[in-house]
Design an enzyme around this catalytic site. Sequence first.
Site, PDB file in Angstrom:
ATOM      1  CB  VAL A   1     -22.792  -3.065 -54.180  1.00 36.71           C
ATOM      2  CG1 VAL A   1     -21.414  -3.039 -54.801  1.00 36.71           C
ATOM      3  CG2 VAL A   1     -22.921  -1.975 -53.109  1.00 36.71           C
TER       4      VAL A   1
ATOM      5  NE  ARG B   1     -32.038  -7.272 -55.839  1.00 34.65           N
ATOM      6  CZ  ARG B   1     -31.218  -8.043 -55.145  1.00 34.65           C
ATOM      7  NH1 ARG B   1     -29.912  -7.788 -55.156  1.00 34.65           N
ATOM      8  NH2 ARG B   1     -31.679  -9.049 -54.432  1.00 34.65           N
TER       9      ARG B   1
ATOM     10  CG  ASP C   1     -21.298  -6.917 -57.938  1.00 29.90           C
ATOM     11  OD1 ASP C   1     -20.466  -7.605 -58.571  1.00 29.90           O
ATOM     12  OD2 ASP C   1     -22.035  -7.391 -57.055  1.00 29.90           O
TER      13      ASP C   1
ATOM     14  CD  GLU D   1     -27.423  -9.038 -62.305  1.00 25.69           C
ATOM     15  OE1 GLU D   1     -27.498 -10.182 -61.775  1.00 25.69           O
ATOM     16  OE2 GLU D   1     -27.166  -8.014 -61.646  1.00 25.69           O
TER      17      GLU D   1
ATOM     18  CG  HIS E   1     -25.362 -10.099 -58.759  1.00 26.85           C
ATOM     19  ND1 HIS E   1     -26.668  -9.916 -59.129  1.00 26.85           N
ATOM     20  CD2 HIS E   1     -25.341  -9.956 -57.405  1.00 26.85           C
ATOM     21  CE1 HIS E   1     -27.411  -9.679 -58.051  1.00 26.85           C
ATOM     22  NE2 HIS E   1     -26.624  -9.698 -56.997  1.00 26.85           N
TER      23      HIS E   1
ATOM     24  CB  SER F   1     -20.042  -6.913 -54.585  1.00 23.10           C
ATOM     25  OG  SER F   1     -21.426  -6.947 -54.285  1.00 23.10           O
TER      26      SER F   1
END
Length: 318
Positions: free
Chosen positions: A224, A226, A250, A255, A274, A276
């Site tokens: 959670v 990077r 996450d 991305e 992404h 959380s």
Amino acid sequence: MLTVLHGDSRPPGMRGIEDTAVVRYTREDGLAEALSGADALFVYDFLSKAVPGAWHAADRLRWVHIASAGVDPVLFPEIRDSDVVLTNSRGVFDRPIAEYVLGVLLAFAKDFARSAELQSRKRWLHRESERLTGKRALVVGTGPIGRAVAGLLSAVGVHVSGIGRRARADDPDFGTVHAADDLLEHLPEADFVIAVAPLTEHTKGMFDSRAFAAMRPTARLVNVGRGELVVTSDLVRALRDGVIAGAALDVFETEPLPQDSPLWTMENVLVSPHMSGDFVGWRDALVEVFADNFRRWRADRDLRNVVDKQLGYVPSTR
């Protein structure tokens, strides 16, 4: 003058600031023009990587605030070497991310994904599940998010230790904190490894093939922090080969996660986009942190969440 970099939508709750200052809103393609003459920059679009390319136009900038805990999108050599103050939104996401971590640990222990899959097929298959009580978690990153994670996991009986810049044996939240240089030595002790460290030149790629080889074959990784903390290709191999038991991810190196990524279809992987820390009302909370700092800045008072630009994060007081 204040420049606000936004994405598809502008930040909510800016009326009070607009009443006291000239505010210029811009997307990425207009950032350079909008930076000219600006005294402060609010990077509301915290995923944007446009600031370094527009930095040449920052002719009077004194303060940059980013609407996230991580500052890597705006921490580049020119700003690091400048007198511009950098602040972040530390504190907004601590508890929500800790709740996410607890949730995925429970999901792994209680095999929720398998239950949902069996339910979709109307299949009754009794299984035994794991207990969290007595498990060991190693939290890599001892800032506010890591401390919130440690508090929640400890409350359900998980034995928690930390990895930080320096070793200490009397930390109020972790008890024992091991030095980051000793990560490989302590990975074999953990059932769950939770990555919450900021992205710096020292942490990039810290979870690679060597790290996975050091972990227990029954261990799970939770990231959670990077995406770049993890070498994705090494993680995929470790999951495929049974080097580790699973992962909850996450954040990712790329991305959105590419459609052809094998992580999407691995049974031992939980993927979330992404999110959380993104609770109902999180955008308002981010603006509230900025607005408080804006008032402090206008009044020439000390700012909250000042980033040490050499370290790459806000130094902890503990």
